[in-house]
Design an enzyme around this catalytic site. Sequence first.
Site, PDB file in Angstrom:
ATOM      1  N   CYS A 112       0.834  -1.219  -0.170  1.00 47.26           N
ATOM      2  CA  CYS A 112      -0.168  -0.015  -0.003  1.00 47.26           C
ATOM      3  C   CYS A 112       0.828   1.242   0.117  1.00 47.26           C
ATOM      4  O   CYS A 112       0.401   2.316   0.116  1.00 47.26           O
ATOM      5  CB  CYS A 112      -0.948  -0.067   1.400  1.00 47.26           C
ATOM      6  SG  CYS A 112      -2.309  -1.218   0.888  1.00 47.26           S
ATOM      7  N   GLY A 113       2.050   1.141   0.047  1.00 45.89           N
ATOM      8  CA  GLY A 113       2.879   2.260  -0.105  1.00 45.89           C
ATOM      9  C   GLY A 113       2.928   3.219   1.278  1.00 45.89           C
ATOM     10  O   GLY A 113       2.442   2.863   2.261  1.00 45.89           O
TER      11      GLY A 113
END
Length: 270
Positions: A112-113
């Site tokens: 998801c960064g």
Amino acid sequence: MRDWTLTAFRDGQRSERTDLLALEEPLEIQLCFKKEVRTVAITMRTPGDDLALAAGFLFSEGVLSHPAQIQSMAHFTPEGAIPTENTLRITLQGPIPDFSGLERHFFTSSACGVCGKNSFERLGLRCGPLTSDWTFTPEHILGMLPQLQAAQHTFQSTGGIHASALFDSDGYLKHLTEDVGRHNALDKLLGRLFLDGQLPAPNHALLVSSRLSFELVQKTITAGIPMLCGLSAPSSLAAELADAFNLTLIGFLREGGFNVYSGKERIQGS
């Protein structure tokens, strides 16, 4: 797909058989501008639709805003290397693009960064809250699931691949893409729409076969699509982002029901 010989144990019996596996190979995305070449991402993907995958990724990350920025897109093999289709070079025209939106792809390995306040603010600078007043009936939403399942041909053969699907205002399937990566499947779908000049798509809905991550919500908002549905749950940050940008977020879409986490006003009768 690839044939694979395996040993199966079922009901106390052992057997040798051949199964089909979804292909997974790396793709390096390179940008070429003003004689400079820069690698902007390396992703594991299912080969096929590479041009759409790269375009959707660059659009959803804010690097591209219009197809006219693309001068050419082609697979590239360095001199002396064995020819493959695992490097894609995109030549741009116009000013040097803004790469700030790609920071999380270089500094983290999380699916998801790097999420949080900065990500909210950066997205807000590129696009405001979704303003579409289009609505969907519960019956239309429930009707999307069997259409997705019927169109997932690679999943039916392998059982190991994600899908993203676009539905029109009447609840009919318009496009579907599959990939081993859930983000790649959505990038392929959005890339097709971007290259065809069909974004934003305010009277449409997306359905993904995975959980609802922050990044999938961010990509949907960037594309101007007001509804995102998934077969599993959203994360807390995904729900917060959807609520902040007026995205209708639906999870646990199963036969007979679903949960609405934000934007319930777009569901008729709610």
